[in-house]
Design an enzyme around this catalytic site. Structure first.
Site, PDB file in Angstrom:
ATOM      1  N   GLU A 167       7.767  54.223 -24.568  1.00  0.00           N
ATOM      2  CA  GLU A 167       7.518  55.139 -25.696  1.00  0.00           C
ATOM      3  C   GLU A 167       8.881  55.645 -26.125  1.00  0.00           C
ATOM      4  O   GLU A 167       9.467  56.510 -25.466  1.00  0.00           O
ATOM      5  CB  GLU A 167       6.619  56.302 -25.252  1.00  0.00           C
ATOM      6  CG  GLU A 167       5.214  55.885 -24.834  1.00  0.00           C
ATOM      7  CD  GLU A 167       4.334  55.504 -26.012  1.00  0.00           C
ATOM      8  OE1 GLU A 167       4.727  55.736 -27.166  1.00  0.00           O
ATOM      9  OE2 GLU A 167       3.246  54.945 -25.775  1.00  0.00           O
ATOM     10  N   CYS A 204       9.497  62.937 -31.123  1.00  0.00           N
ATOM     11  CA  CYS A 204       9.634  61.543 -31.552  1.00  0.00           C
ATOM     12  C   CYS A 204       8.831  61.326 -32.826  1.00  0.00           C
ATOM     13  O   CYS A 204       9.129  60.445 -33.617  1.00  0.00           O
ATOM     14  CB  CYS A 204       9.150  60.610 -30.456  1.00  0.00           C
ATOM     15  SG  CYS A 204       7.488  61.024 -29.896  1.00  0.00           S
TER      16      CYS A 204
HETATM   17  P1  NAP Z   1      16.682  60.048 -22.914  1.00  0.00           P
HETATM   18  O1  NAP Z   1      18.090  60.492 -22.887  1.00  0.00           O
HETATM   19  O2  NAP Z   1      16.404  58.610 -23.170  1.00  0.00           O
HETATM   20  O3  NAP Z   1      16.062  60.492 -21.502  1.00  0.00           O
HETATM   21  C1  NAP Z   1      14.715  60.289 -21.191  1.00  0.00           C
HETATM   22  C2  NAP Z   1      14.559  60.207 -19.696  1.00  0.00           C
HETATM   23  O4  NAP Z   1      15.253  59.059 -19.230  1.00  0.00           O
HETATM   24  C3  NAP Z   1      15.144  61.400 -18.942  1.00  0.00           C
HETATM   25  O5  NAP Z   1      14.353  61.662 -17.828  1.00  0.00           O
HETATM   26  C4  NAP Z   1      16.497  60.861 -18.520  1.00  0.00           C
HETATM   27  O6  NAP Z   1      17.035  61.507 -17.390  1.00  0.00           O
HETATM   28  C5  NAP Z   1      16.137  59.439 -18.205  1.00  0.00           C
HETATM   29  N1  NAP Z   1      17.285  58.538 -18.181  1.00  0.00           N
HETATM   30  C6  NAP Z   1      18.447  58.634 -18.874  1.00  0.00           C
HETATM   31  N2  NAP Z   1      19.260  57.610 -18.529  1.00  0.00           N
HETATM   32  C7  NAP Z   1      18.606  56.866 -17.600  1.00  0.00           C
HETATM   33  C8  NAP Z   1      18.927  55.699 -16.847  1.00  0.00           C
HETATM   34  N3  NAP Z   1      20.088  55.071 -16.986  1.00  0.00           N
HETATM   35  N4  NAP Z   1      18.023  55.219 -15.964  1.00  0.00           N
HETATM   36  C9  NAP Z   1      16.834  55.846 -15.788  1.00  0.00           C
HETATM   37  N5  NAP Z   1      16.469  56.962 -16.473  1.00  0.00           N
HETATM   38  C10 NAP Z   1      17.339  57.458 -17.389  1.00  0.00           C
HETATM   39  O7  NAP Z   1      15.814  60.846 -23.971  1.00  0.00           O
HETATM   40  P2  NAP Z   1      15.676  62.426 -24.136  1.00  0.00           P
HETATM   41  O8  NAP Z   1      16.882  62.907 -24.848  1.00  0.00           O
HETATM   42  O9  NAP Z   1      15.293  63.055 -22.854  1.00  0.00           O
HETATM   43  O10 NAP Z   1      14.390  62.505 -25.078  1.00  0.00           O
HETATM   44  C11 NAP Z   1      14.438  62.353 -26.426  1.00  0.00           C
HETATM   45  C12 NAP Z   1      14.060  60.945 -26.839  1.00  0.00           C
HETATM   46  O11 NAP Z   1      12.748  60.645 -26.360  1.00  0.00           O
HETATM   47  C13 NAP Z   1      13.988  60.792 -28.336  1.00  0.00           C
HETATM   48  O12 NAP Z   1      14.571  59.567 -28.707  1.00  0.00           O
HETATM   49  C14 NAP Z   1      12.486  60.793 -28.620  1.00  0.00           C
HETATM   50  O13 NAP Z   1      12.114  60.141 -29.802  1.00  0.00           O
HETATM   51  C15 NAP Z   1      11.965  60.102 -27.410  1.00  0.00           C
HETATM   52  N6  NAP Z   1      10.539  60.418 -27.210  1.00  0.00           N
HETATM   53  C16 NAP Z   1       9.619  59.448 -27.475  1.00  0.00           C
HETATM   54  C17 NAP Z   1       8.266  59.722 -27.335  1.00  0.00           C
HETATM   55  C18 NAP Z   1       7.232  58.686 -27.627  1.00  0.00           C
HETATM   56  O14 NAP Z   1       6.093  58.883 -27.223  1.00  0.00           O
HETATM   57  N7  NAP Z   1       7.557  57.591 -28.303  1.00  0.00           N
HETATM   58  C19 NAP Z   1       7.858  60.993 -26.917  1.00  0.00           C
HETATM   59  C20 NAP Z   1       8.826  61.965 -26.657  1.00  0.00           C
HETATM   60  C21 NAP Z   1      10.173  61.644 -26.801  1.00  0.00           C
HETATM   61  P3  NAP Z   1      18.151  62.676 -17.552  1.00  0.00           P
HETATM   62  O15 NAP Z   1      17.441  63.850 -18.038  1.00  0.00           O
HETATM   63  O16 NAP Z   1      18.698  62.843 -16.190  1.00  0.00           O
HETATM   64  O17 NAP Z   1      19.170  62.157 -18.513  1.00  0.00           O
END
Ligand code: NAP
Length: 496
Positions: free
Chosen positions: A268, A302
């Site tokens: 997602e 998102c």
């Molecule tokens: P993110 O930076 O991609 O982080 C999401 C999760 O992934 C966090 O738990 C993060 O941990 C973890 N993560 C980061 N790098 C990783 C790696 N190398 N290996 C494993 N896990 C890793 O996103 P965010 O800033 O938290 O959230 C915002 C994004 O989520 C936006 O792009 C939004 O559109 C998207 N989103 C999508 C949906 C949907 O249903 N499509 C819903 C909500 C949000 P850390 O916190 O430790 O970095």
């Protein structure tokens, strides 16, 4: 009661709520510290103050969590579906009974206004109620083979130990949307919440423990060494499923890591939602919808409307009315009464929003409302409306993730659809029109997994949530949500 005393009592209550949350790792049904006793701080984005410290897991802790999930898998899969469903149902009740405290906790770590946190807690709980009902509706199949002799038996089985990774913007609902179907399907799991907002997930894990979830079914890892902890788990042969919600950039990297063992993934990812307003639209409804689609979660969703395409005949009025509404919202700490806009999650997020606005203004966009950050503690940015935004501006192509509404114009349906589809993302779009024929035509042509037709909110536990193109793979919620955690096995039965 004097204002000072009220503020003081509020602060005491907030501290009590934070104190009550377990701060350790949840592994094999036990709360335990990280190896070496390492911790990291969780901050309130509206003040920058430290709320508490939580365990900072090492790669060894991550492996211990997967060991626990793998060990519990076989017996959990044998648990009666009704019993699995009843744990989810009990958790639904308990979350709702504690809705107010959970909402305060969420606002403290994430910043969104209290009414929105209450709504998220209820939305999160609904996934447990929905999947409590789905647990007993997993069906296979039986068919007579075309040659009339054999029989085709199809069974659905839990996919196995799953890794769940969630973002900070919906700290509880993004978790229950995965945990609900995983529990219902009979999968064990390791979940890793975002480092900015681990507290809601820790509180949720404790609720599931209280509701009788057996040891090892759910394991929670909080860490700042995210990549180092998660990559070995993704590459571990015992892991059978990765379900990720977060940015497209990180999602791509995790798909690459998953390729090694051809891991099943649900993704997602990010969005760049267009919001189309045709000249026959009910403009009052379009403004209401725009306020929700843009301002829900401070624009950090998102599903947030990222680009408004408005027919040139109504664009000026639409932008003016939107600017009036956005400009009059009350900004402040989310826990305070009447606040409608909280802070952005951290300094980097606010910096990025500021840069995107400056870039658009540099290309000739006009600021109708907002357009600046607010000085002082916390990461606040004023709700902003921009008009005359050129199509090349970065914020038309990138997820803004903040309270900024760029308004662009179009002349006809073909142009509106072409503009809407001009992105690598495909999560959701919004369409406002009163013409039924046009509505159907446009919905069929839009390249997104979801569409809000004359409404600004699509999230619903009973609906299949998800995107196409680079917004992701798979669907969460609805009848198909549980399928993400089930394997199909076919047995060829020879009756000769
Ligand atoms: P993110 O930076 O991609 O982080 C999401 C999760 O992934 C966090 O738990 C993060 O941990 C973890 N993560 C980061 N790098 C990783 C790696 N190398 N290996 C494993 N896990 C890793 O996103 P965010 O800033 O938290 O959230 C915002 C994004 O989520 C936006 O792009 C939004 O559109 C998207 N989103 C999508 C949906 C949907 O249903 N499509 C819903 C909500 C949000 P850390 O916190 O430790 O970095």
């Amino acid at each position: 009661m004097s204002e000072n005393r009220a503020v003081h009592e509020g602060a005491d209550r907030e501290r009590e709520i934070v104190d009550r949350v377990p701060k350790e790792l949840f592994v094999g049904g036990t709360w335990r510290p990280a190896t070496g006793g390492r911790t990291f701080d969780v901050e309130d984005p509206s003040t920058g103050e430290v709320l508490c410290a939580v365990a900072d897991a090492t790669p060894e802790d991550g492996l211990a969590a997967l060991d626990a999930a793998a060990k519990a898998q076989e017996s959990w899969a044998r648990h009666a579906p009704r019993a699995r469903g009843e744990i989810l149902r009990a958790a639904f009740e308990m979350i709702m009974a504690r809705q107010e405290d959970l909402a305060v906790l969420m606002t403290l770590e994430m910043g969104k206004p209290l009414p929105e946190s209450r709504a998220e807690v209820a939305y999160a709980a609904e996934f447990f109620r929905w999947f409590a009902e789905e647990a007993v509706r997993v069906e296979g199949g039986y068919a007579v083979a075309p040659n009339g002799q054999g029989r085709l038996l199809v069974m659905k089985q839990p996919v196995g130990p799953s890794l769940l990774i969630t973002p900070w913007n919906f700290p509880m609902a993004m978790g229950t949307r995965k945990i609900g179907p995983a529990v219902a399907a009979g999968c064990t799991m390791v979940i890793k919440p975002a480092r900015d907002t681990p507290l809601s997930m820790l509180a949720l894990a404790d609720i599931l423990r209280e509701c009788g979830l057996p040891d090892g079914v759910l394991n929670v890892i909080t860490t700042t060494s995210t990549g180092r902890v998660m990559e070995p788990l993704i590459r571990d042969g015992r892991t059978r499923k990765l379900s990720f919600t977060g940015s497209t950039e990180v999602g791509r990297r995790l798909i690459e890591q998953s390729a090694g063992q051809v891991l099943r993934t649900s993704m997602e990812l990010g969005g760049n939602a267009p919001f189309l307003v045709f000249d026959d639209a009910d403009l009052d409804a379009a403004i209401e919808g725009a306020m929700i689609a843009k301002m829900r979660n401070i624009g950090e969703a998102c599903t947030a409307a990222n680009r408004f395409y408005v027919h040139s005949a109504v664009a000026e009025e639409f932008a003016r009315r939107l600017a009036d509404r956005m400009g009059s919202l009350r900004i402040g700490r989310g826990v305070e009464e009447g606040v409608q806009v909280g802070p952005l999650i951290n300094a980097d997020a606010r910096e990025k929003v500021g840069e995107l606005v400056a870039e658009a203004v540099g290309r000739g966009a006009k600021v109708l409302a907002g357009g600046e950050k607010i000085d002082g503690p916390g990461h606040f940015y004023r709700p902003t409306v921009l008009t005359g935004v050129p199509r090349e501006a970065y914020l038309v192509h990138e997820e803004i993730f903040g309270p900024v509404a760029p308004v662009l114009t179009f002349e006809d349906e073909d142009q509106a659809v072409a503009d809407a589809n001009d992105t690598e993302y495909g999560l959701v779009s919004y369409v406002y029109t009163r013409d039924l024929n046009r509505a159907v035509r446009v919905c069929e042509r839009l390249e997104t997994g979801m569409i809000g037709l004359n409404q600004g909110l699509v999230s619903n536990p009973a609906a299949p949530f998800g995107g196409v193109k680079q917004s992701g793979l798979g669907r969460e919620g609805g009848r198909v949500g549980i399928e993400e955690f089930l394997e199909t096995k076919y047995v060829a039965l020879n009756l000769s």
